[in-house]
Design an enzyme around this catalytic site. Structure first.
Site, PDB file in Angstrom:
ATOM      1  N   LYS A  93      16.216  11.385 -13.032  1.00  0.00           N
ATOM      2  CA  LYS A  93      14.858  11.210 -12.517  1.00  0.00           C
ATOM      3  C   LYS A  93      14.856  11.501 -11.032  1.00  0.00           C
ATOM      4  O   LYS A  93      15.697  10.993 -10.289  1.00  0.00           O
ATOM      5  CB  LYS A  93      14.404   9.753 -12.750  1.00  0.00           C
ATOM      6  N   GLN A 114      19.292   9.514  -4.727  1.00  0.00           N
ATOM      7  CA  GLN A 114      18.380   9.100  -5.803  1.00  0.00           C
ATOM      8  C   GLN A 114      19.090   8.203  -6.821  1.00  0.00           C
ATOM      9  O   GLN A 114      18.482   7.308  -7.401  1.00  0.00           O
ATOM     10  CB  GLN A 114      17.815  10.356  -6.492  1.00  0.00           C
ATOM     11  N   LYS A 117      18.954   4.709  -5.273  1.00  0.00           N
ATOM     12  CA  LYS A 117      17.565   4.282  -5.141  1.00  0.00           C
ATOM     13  C   LYS A 117      17.012   3.861  -6.503  1.00  0.00           C
ATOM     14  O   LYS A 117      16.417   2.805  -6.659  1.00  0.00           O
ATOM     15  CB  LYS A 117      16.740   5.450  -4.573  1.00  0.00           C
ATOM     16  N   LYS A 129      17.512  15.689  -8.762  1.00  0.00           N
ATOM     17  CA  LYS A 129      16.603  16.284  -7.775  1.00  0.00           C
ATOM     18  C   LYS A 129      16.572  17.776  -8.027  1.00  0.00           C
ATOM     19  O   LYS A 129      17.525  18.329  -8.582  1.00  0.00           O
ATOM     20  CB  LYS A 129      17.122  16.024  -6.356  1.00  0.00           C
ATOM     21  N   ASP A 169       7.792  15.968  -4.495  1.00  0.00           N
ATOM     22  CA  ASP A 169       8.526  15.718  -3.244  1.00  0.00           C
ATOM     23  C   ASP A 169       7.852  16.643  -2.217  1.00  0.00           C
ATOM     24  O   ASP A 169       6.711  17.084  -2.445  1.00  0.00           O
ATOM     25  CB  ASP A 169      10.029  16.020  -3.403  1.00  0.00           C
ATOM     26  N   THR A 212       4.524   5.548  -2.865  1.00  0.00           N
ATOM     27  CA  THR A 212       5.629   5.587  -1.896  1.00  0.00           C
ATOM     28  C   THR A 212       5.185   4.950  -0.573  1.00  0.00           C
ATOM     29  O   THR A 212       5.888   4.116   0.000  1.00  0.00           O
ATOM     30  CB  THR A 212       6.134   7.025  -1.684  1.00  0.00           C
ATOM     31  N   ASN A 244       1.919  13.187   1.542  1.00  0.00           N
ATOM     32  CA  ASN A 244       1.658  12.114   0.582  1.00  0.00           C
ATOM     33  C   ASN A 244       2.152  10.752   1.067  1.00  0.00           C
ATOM     34  O   ASN A 244       1.414   9.767   1.035  1.00  0.00           O
ATOM     35  CB  ASN A 244       2.320  12.483  -0.755  1.00  0.00           C
ATOM     36  N   SER A 380       6.866   6.004 -10.743  1.00  0.00           N
ATOM     37  CA  SER A 380       7.125   7.064 -11.722  1.00  0.00           C
ATOM     38  C   SER A 380       7.715   6.453 -12.995  1.00  0.00           C
ATOM     39  O   SER A 380       7.375   6.858 -14.110  1.00  0.00           O
ATOM     40  CB  SER A 380       8.121   8.086 -11.159  1.00  0.00           C
TER      41      SER A 380
HETATM   42  P1  NDP Z   1       4.537  16.303   1.668  1.00  0.00           P
HETATM   43  O1  NDP Z   1       4.863  17.703   1.373  1.00  0.00           O
HETATM   44  O2  NDP Z   1       3.307  15.697   1.104  1.00  0.00           O
HETATM   45  O3  NDP Z   1       4.483  16.082   3.249  1.00  0.00           O
HETATM   46  C1  NDP Z   1       5.576  16.366   4.040  1.00  0.00           C
HETATM   47  C2  NDP Z   1       5.218  16.105   5.489  1.00  0.00           C
HETATM   48  O4  NDP Z   1       6.403  16.174   6.276  1.00  0.00           O
HETATM   49  C3  NDP Z   1       4.264  17.135   6.056  1.00  0.00           C
HETATM   50  O5  NDP Z   1       3.482  16.556   7.048  1.00  0.00           O
HETATM   51  C4  NDP Z   1       5.239  18.163   6.623  1.00  0.00           C
HETATM   52  O6  NDP Z   1       4.717  18.975   7.642  1.00  0.00           O
HETATM   53  C5  NDP Z   1       6.306  17.261   7.192  1.00  0.00           C
HETATM   54  N1  NDP Z   1       7.573  18.001   7.242  1.00  0.00           N
HETATM   55  C6  NDP Z   1       8.210  18.613   6.223  1.00  0.00           C
HETATM   56  N2  NDP Z   1       9.300  19.248   6.641  1.00  0.00           N
HETATM   57  C7  NDP Z   1       9.360  19.018   7.968  1.00  0.00           C
HETATM   58  C8  NDP Z   1      10.272  19.399   8.976  1.00  0.00           C
HETATM   59  N3  NDP Z   1      11.338  20.155   8.700  1.00  0.00           N
HETATM   60  N4  NDP Z   1      10.030  18.958  10.250  1.00  0.00           N
HETATM   61  C9  NDP Z   1       8.940  18.207  10.539  1.00  0.00           C
HETATM   62  N5  NDP Z   1       8.036  17.822   9.606  1.00  0.00           N
HETATM   63  C10 NDP Z   1       8.251  18.219   8.352  1.00  0.00           C
HETATM   64  O7  NDP Z   1       5.829  15.456   1.247  1.00  0.00           O
HETATM   65  P2  NDP Z   1       5.972  13.897   0.962  1.00  0.00           P
HETATM   66  O8  NDP Z   1       5.038  13.134   1.838  1.00  0.00           O
HETATM   67  O9  NDP Z   1       5.933  13.706  -0.492  1.00  0.00           O
HETATM   68  O10 NDP Z   1       7.471  13.655   1.413  1.00  0.00           O
HETATM   69  C11 NDP Z   1       7.826  13.225   2.735  1.00  0.00           C
HETATM   70  C12 NDP Z   1       9.208  12.607   2.705  1.00  0.00           C
HETATM   71  O11 NDP Z   1       9.204  11.470   1.833  1.00  0.00           O
HETATM   72  C13 NDP Z   1      10.343  13.494   2.187  1.00  0.00           C
HETATM   73  O12 NDP Z   1      11.520  13.164   2.864  1.00  0.00           O
HETATM   74  C14 NDP Z   1      10.456  13.088   0.723  1.00  0.00           C
HETATM   75  O13 NDP Z   1      11.727  13.378   0.198  1.00  0.00           O
HETATM   76  C15 NDP Z   1      10.234  11.591   0.856  1.00  0.00           C
HETATM   77  N6  NDP Z   1       9.811  10.890  -0.355  1.00  0.00           N
HETATM   78  C16 NDP Z   1       8.728  11.289  -1.067  1.00  0.00           C
HETATM   79  C17 NDP Z   1       8.333  10.573  -2.182  1.00  0.00           C
HETATM   80  C18 NDP Z   1       7.101  10.916  -2.952  1.00  0.00           C
HETATM   81  O14 NDP Z   1       6.774  10.168  -3.877  1.00  0.00           O
HETATM   82  N7  NDP Z   1       6.385  11.970  -2.632  1.00  0.00           N
HETATM   83  C19 NDP Z   1       9.108   9.432  -2.662  1.00  0.00           C
HETATM   84  C20 NDP Z   1      10.191   9.038  -1.790  1.00  0.00           C
HETATM   85  C21 NDP Z   1      10.528   9.775  -0.687  1.00  0.00           C
HETATM   86  P3  NDP Z   1       4.493  20.551   7.361  1.00  0.00           P
HETATM   87  O15 NDP Z   1       3.217  20.621   6.579  1.00  0.00           O
HETATM   88  O16 NDP Z   1       4.401  21.175   8.706  1.00  0.00           O
HETATM   89  O17 NDP Z   1       5.681  21.033   6.576  1.00  0.00           O
HETATM   90  O1  2IT Z   2      12.535  10.903  -3.259  1.00  0.00           O
HETATM   91  C1  2IT Z   2      11.904  10.390  -4.207  1.00  0.00           C
HETATM   92  O2  2IT Z   2      12.168   9.267  -4.617  1.00  0.00           O
HETATM   93  C2  2IT Z   2      10.811  11.155  -4.812  1.00  0.00           C
HETATM   94  N1  2IT Z   2      10.525  12.259  -4.361  1.00  0.00           N
HETATM   95  C3  2IT Z   2      10.076  10.619  -6.001  1.00  0.00           C
HETATM   96  C4  2IT Z   2      10.831  10.892  -7.267  1.00  0.00           C
HETATM   97  C5  2IT Z   2      10.114  10.543  -8.537  1.00  0.00           C
HETATM   98  O3  2IT Z   2      10.703  10.838  -9.590  1.00  0.00           O
HETATM   99  O4  2IT Z   2       9.020   9.979  -8.522  1.00  0.00           O
END
Ligand code: NDP
Ligand code: 2IT
Length: 449
Positions: A93, A114, A117, A129, A169, A212, A244, A380
Site C-alpha cells: 500500500k 511506507q 508508517k 510506492k 502522492d 493527511t 493536498n 486509505s
Molecule cells: P501535491 O502534488 O498535491 O503538492 C505538492 C506540493 O509540494 C506543491 O505545492 C509542490 O509545488 C510542492 N513541491 C513538490 N516538489 C517540490 C520541490 N522539489 N521543491 C519545492 N516544492 C515542491 O502533493 P501532496 O500534497 O500530496 O504531497 C506533499 C508531500 O506530502 C509529499 O512529500 C508526499 O509524499 C507527502 N504525503 C502525501 C500524502 C497524501 O495523502 N497525498 C500522504 C503522506 C505524505 P510545485 O507545484 O511547484 O511542484
Molecule cells: O506517503 C503516503 O503515505 C501517501 N502518499 C499516501 C499513501 C496511500 O496509500 O494513501
C-alpha cells in the site's frame, strides 16, 4: 559511519555498496538503523533471521516503459515504477508520485518509509510506492488522461485489491486517480477497490482528501498536549507546499484556533500576516492549477518571496508539507532563533538529518513523517475497508476514526520511546514501534530454504 551495533554497521555498509547512487534511500535507511539499535541489541532474533538484510531489499521492483502521445502528436516515453517493498502485514500500500525527480532511489526511500508508517497505523497494510518521472506541470487534461491510461496499461497486471493498492502522492490527485481507476476497470473487467483516493461517486471515502493534513494537525495537537501541555490554539504556523497535504493542514489549523501564515510551491512562498485565505488558496491551486505567486497579486498585505522557503518567518509551529529535504540545517537554525516550539512533518523526509538533530538538541518537539503524516494512508485503509463491505461511512465517523488512529500512533510512539530508554524521542519511538510489528510478522511467516 558510527553505528553502535556491529550487525547494523555491517548491513548498512552492504546496502550502500549494493545500491550505489541512491542517496535518498541511504538517508531513509540510515535514520531507521540509527534509531532501532536498542531493539536490535535487546534481542538477537532479528540478526538470526536476517531481518535488516531482508527488510531493506524490496520484495519486487518493477520498472516499465510508458509511451503516450501529447496534444501536438509527438510520441513521448517515460519510465514507470512500482516498488513492492514489504507484504508481511498486508497487501502493498502506498502512493504514486508523478514528478520529473522520480527515480529508483526516491521511490525506494518512500517505499521503505511506507512499511513502518503503515505498520504504525495499526491497519493491515504492507509497504509500497510507485510513480513516474512524467512531469504533469503544464499538461492538458487530455495529456494527463493519456499518460494515466498508458501508465495503468502496464501497472494493472501487478496490482489488485488484495495484492497492491496504490493511491495519490505528489502530482497524483483526484483527477489522476479517476483516469487510473477507469483504465484499470477497463482492463481487468471488474469494479474493485484497487486504488484509494477515488472520487466519492465511485467508491472513494469521505475525509480521504483531507486526511493527511487533518491527521498531521491531530498528531501535532497530541504531541503538544502530551509533551508540553499546550495546543495549536493561538499559535502562528508556517506551512510549506500548497498541494493536498498543505491545503488541508491549513484548513485544520484554523479549526483548531491557530493562524497559518505561509504556503509555497517550488518557485517560492507567500507570507500573509493576516492568515492564509483558504478559499482563495483552494481556488488557485485546486481549481485553476495556478502558481502560488498569484495569491500575493490578489491579496493586499500578502508578500511573495521568489526562490525562498518560508522558514525564516517567525512562527510557533512549522509544518513542512512539500517534499524531501526541504528544511535544512540553516532553516532549522532560523526557526529555533525565532523560538519555534514544534515541527511536524506533513511531507515525507522533509527535514534533513542535520536539521532533525538540531531540533532535538534545541528541545524543539519533532514529529517524524512516519507518524505525523500517517493519517493519509490510514484513511486509505479505511477506504479499503468500506470498499470490501460495499458500504460507506459518514464524514463524522471516518474523521473520528482518523482522530483515534492519530492519537493511537502518538501514544504508541511515545510509549515505545520510553520503554527503550529514549523518552521524548518520537523519531526513535516511531522507527522502533513500526519495525517491531513488521519484523515479528516476517519471522512468524518463515523463510524458504
Ligand atoms: P501535491 O502534488 O498535491 O503538492 C505538492 C506540493 O509540494 C506543491 O505545492 C509542490 O509545488 C510542492 N513541491 C513538490 N516538489 C517540490 C520541490 N522539489 N521543491 C519545492 N516544492 C515542491 O502533493 P501532496 O500534497 O500530496 O504531497 C506533499 C508531500 O506530502 C509529499 O512529500 C508526499 O509524499 C507527502 N504525503 C502525501 C500524502 C497524501 O495523502 N497525498 C500522504 C503522506 C505524505 P510545485 O507545484 O511547484 O511542484
Ligand atoms: O506517503 C503516503 O503515505 C501517501 N502518499 C499516501 C499513501 C496511500 O496509500 O494513501
Amino acid at each position: 559511519m558510527k553505528f553502535k551495533s556491529p550487525y547494523i554497521a555491517r548491513v548498512y555498509e552492504d546496502i550502500v555498496a549494493r545500491n550505489p547512487n541512491e542517496p535518498e534511500f541511504h538517508q531513509a535507511v540510515k535514520e531507521v538503523f540509527e534509531t532501532i539499535t536498542p531493539v536490535i541489541e535487546n534481542n538477537d532474533i532479528y540478526e538470526k533471521h536476517g531481518i535488516l538484510e531482508r527488510i531493506t531489499e524490496p520484495e519486487r521492483l518493477i520498472t516499465f516503459r510508458v509511451t503516450w502521445v501529447s496534444d501536438d502528436g509527438k510520441v513521448n516515453v517515460n519510465r514507470g515504477y512500482r516498488v513492492q517493498f514489504n507484504s508481511a502485514i498486508g497487501p502493498y500500500k502506498g502512493g504514486l508520485r508523478l514528478h520529473p525527480s522520480v527515480n529508483a532511489s526516491v521511490l525506494k526511500f518512500l517505499g521503505f518509509e511506507q512499511i513502518f508508517k503503515n505498520s504504525l497505523t495499526g491497519l493491515p497494510m504492507g509497504g509500497g510506492k510507485g510513480g513516474s518521472d512524467f512531469n504533469p506541470k503544464g499538461k492538458s487534461d487530455m495529456e494527463i488522461m493519456r499518460f494515466c491510461q498508458a501508465f495503468m496499461s502496464e501497472l494493472y497486471r501487478h496490482i489488485g485489491p488484495n495484492l497492491d493498492v496504490p493511491a495519490g502522492d505528489i502530482g497524483t490527485g483526484a483527477r489522476e486517480i479517476g483516469y487510473l481507476f477507469g483504465q484499470y476497470k477497463r482492463l481487468a473487467n471488474e469494479f474493485t477497490g484497487v486504488l484509494t483516493g477515488k472520487g466519492l461517486a465511485y467508491g472513494g471515502s469521505l475525509v480521504r482528501k483531507e486526511a493527511t493534513g487533518y491527521g498531521l494537525c491531530y498528531f501535532t495537537e497530541e504531541m503538544l498536549k502530551g509533551l508540553k501541555n499546550d495546543s495549536i490554539k493561538n499559535k502562528k504556523v508556517c506551512v510549506s507546499g500548497s498541494g493536498n497535504v498543505a491545503i488541508y493542514a491549513i484548513e485544520k489549523i484554523y479549526e483548531l484556533g491557530g493562524l497559518p501564515v505561509t504556503a509555497s510551491d517550488s518557485d517560492g512562498f507567500i507570507y500573509d500576516p493576516n492568515g492564509i485565505d483558504l478559499d482563495l488558496l483552494k481556488k488557485l491551486k485546486e481549481v485553476e492549477r495556478k502558481r502560488i505567486f498569484e495569491y500575493a497579486d490578489i491579496v493586499k498585505g500578502a508578500e511573495y518571496f521568489e526562490g525562498q522557503r518560508p522558514w525564516a518567518i517567525p512562527c510557533d509551529i512549522a509544518l513542512p508539507c512539500a517534499t524531501q529535504n526541504e528544511l535544512e540545517l540553516d532553516d532549522a537554525k532560523k526557526l529555533v532563533e525565532n523560538n519555534v516550539i514544534a515541527v511536524a512533518e506533513g511531507a515525507n523526509m522533509p527535514c534533513t538529518p542535520e536539521a532533525i538533530e538540531y531540533f532535538q538538541n534545541s528541545k524543539v518537539l519533532y514529529g517524524p513523517a512516519k507518524a505525523a503524516n500517517a493519517g493519509g494512508v490510514a484513511t486509505s485503509g479505511l477506504e479499503m475497508s468500506q470498499n470490501s463491505m460495499r458500504y460507506s461511512w459518514t464524514f463524522e465517523k471516518v474523521d473520528e476514526r482518523l482522530k483515534a488512529i492519530m492519537k493511537g500512533i502518538f501514544d504508541n510512539v511515545s510509549e515505545t520511546a520510553k520503554t527503550y530508554g529514549v523518552e521524548g524521542d518520537l523519531m526513535a519511538g516511531a522507527n522502533m514501534a513500526g519495525f517491531l510489528k513488521v519484523a515479528d510478522a516476517m519471522i512468524a511467516q518463515g523463510i524458504i530454504f
